[in-house]
Design a protein around this motif. Structure first.
Motif, short mmCIF file in Angstrom:
data_model
loop_
_atom_site.label_atom_id
_atom_site.label_comp_id
_atom_site.label_asym_id
_atom_site.label_seq_id
_atom_site.Cartn_x
_atom_site.Cartn_y
_atom_site.Cartn_z
N UNK A 256 -26.64 48.90 13.45
CA UNK A 256 -28.03 49.03 12.98
C UNK A 256 -28.10 49.04 11.45
N UNK A 257 -27.13 49.66 10.80
CA UNK A 257 -27.11 49.66 9.33
C UNK A 257 -26.82 48.27 8.78
N UNK A 258 -25.88 47.59 9.44
CA UNK A 258 -25.55 46.21 9.05
C UNK A 258 -26.74 45.28 9.23
N UNK A 259 -27.35 45.30 10.42
CA UNK A 259 -28.43 44.36 10.72
C UNK A 259 -29.65 44.59 9.84
N UNK A 260 -29.94 45.85 9.53
CA UNK A 260 -31.10 46.16 8.68
C UNK A 260 -30.96 45.51 7.31
N UNK A 261 -29.77 45.65 6.71
CA UNK A 261 -29.55 45.10 5.37
C UNK A 261 -29.53 43.58 5.40
N UNK A 262 -28.87 42.99 6.40
CA UNK A 262 -28.77 41.54 6.46
C UNK A 262 -30.14 40.91 6.76
N UNK A 263 -30.93 41.54 7.60
CA UNK A 263 -32.28 41.03 7.86
C UNK A 263 -33.12 41.07 6.60
N UNK A 264 -32.94 42.12 5.79
CA UNK A 264 -33.65 42.19 4.51
C UNK A 264 -33.24 41.03 3.61
#
Length: 204
Positions: free
Chosen positions: A122-130
């Motif tokens: 979830x931490x990875x996906x949040x940053x990459x989606x941003x």
């Protein structure tokens, strides 16, 4: 009011940014008027500005792209639990076709907020989606600028702004158009160039 070409049909994705810019500029004008003790110069005709702003805040990351993030993560994680370490997360990025510089990678890793040297999905996906949205947003902003600058002058003026605003059913007075230009015009030439437009929209 300034007169331009006949109204044009504005593509949906571009009109989102056109309206977003209008909202941003109108808020700045109202703030300036309040400081001077004057009534607001602009009273949008399409409902409260906050409502319009909410309509523009739509995620640009598609479900397909989100699925790709999860698939790439699982490819590297396999059956591991408890998150991935820095080198492993970098492999996920490479699996996604991303190649950040050393500096960009340090920034991304810090933004993922690792705990004990590991990052959860979830931490990875949040940053990459941003990151993906930021990239797509710049493309959309460039499209919006070209809508204003139909003559490819690398700037647009009050006439161009009036034309696009009328296409969005935003009928503004000459003074309102001028105020909107002045709030963004850093060079004092009564024009908005590409850099000024991009800088304003990226800080919207």
């Amino acid at each position: 009011a300034p007169r331009g070409r006949p109204d044009v049909t504005v593509p949906h994705e571009v009109s989102r940014w056109g309206r977003a810019w209008a909202i941003k500029a109108q808020k700045l004008v109202r703030r300036r008027a309040a400081r001077r003790g004057q009534p607001p110069a602009l009273q949008g005709r399409r409902g409260p500005p906050d409502t319009l702003a909410m309509k523009t805040a739509v995620s640009l990351v598609t479900p397909e792209r989100q699925a790709e993030l999860h698939e790439a993560w699982n490819l590297i994680a396999e059956q591991k639990k408890g998150g991935l370490r820095k080198k492993e997360v970098y492999k996920v990025l490479r699996a996604l076709g991303m190649a950040p510089t050393e500096y960009e990678w340090r920034q991304l890793w810090q933004r993922m907020e690792p705990v004990h040297g590991k990052v959860e999905f979830h931490g990875f996906s949040h940053v990459i989606e941003e990151q993906i949205e930021a990239s797509l947003n710049v493309d959309r902003i460039q499209e919006a600028f070209e809508l204003f600058d139909q003559d490819r002058k690398q700037y647009f003026d009050a006439t161009d702004l009036d034309r696009v605003m009328r296409s969005l059913n935003e009928h503004l007075t000459e003074e309102q158009i001028k105020d909107m230009i002045l709030e963004v015009d850093c060079q004092g030439d009564c024009r908005i160039n590409r850099d000024e437009f991009l800088d304003m929209m990226c800080n919207f």
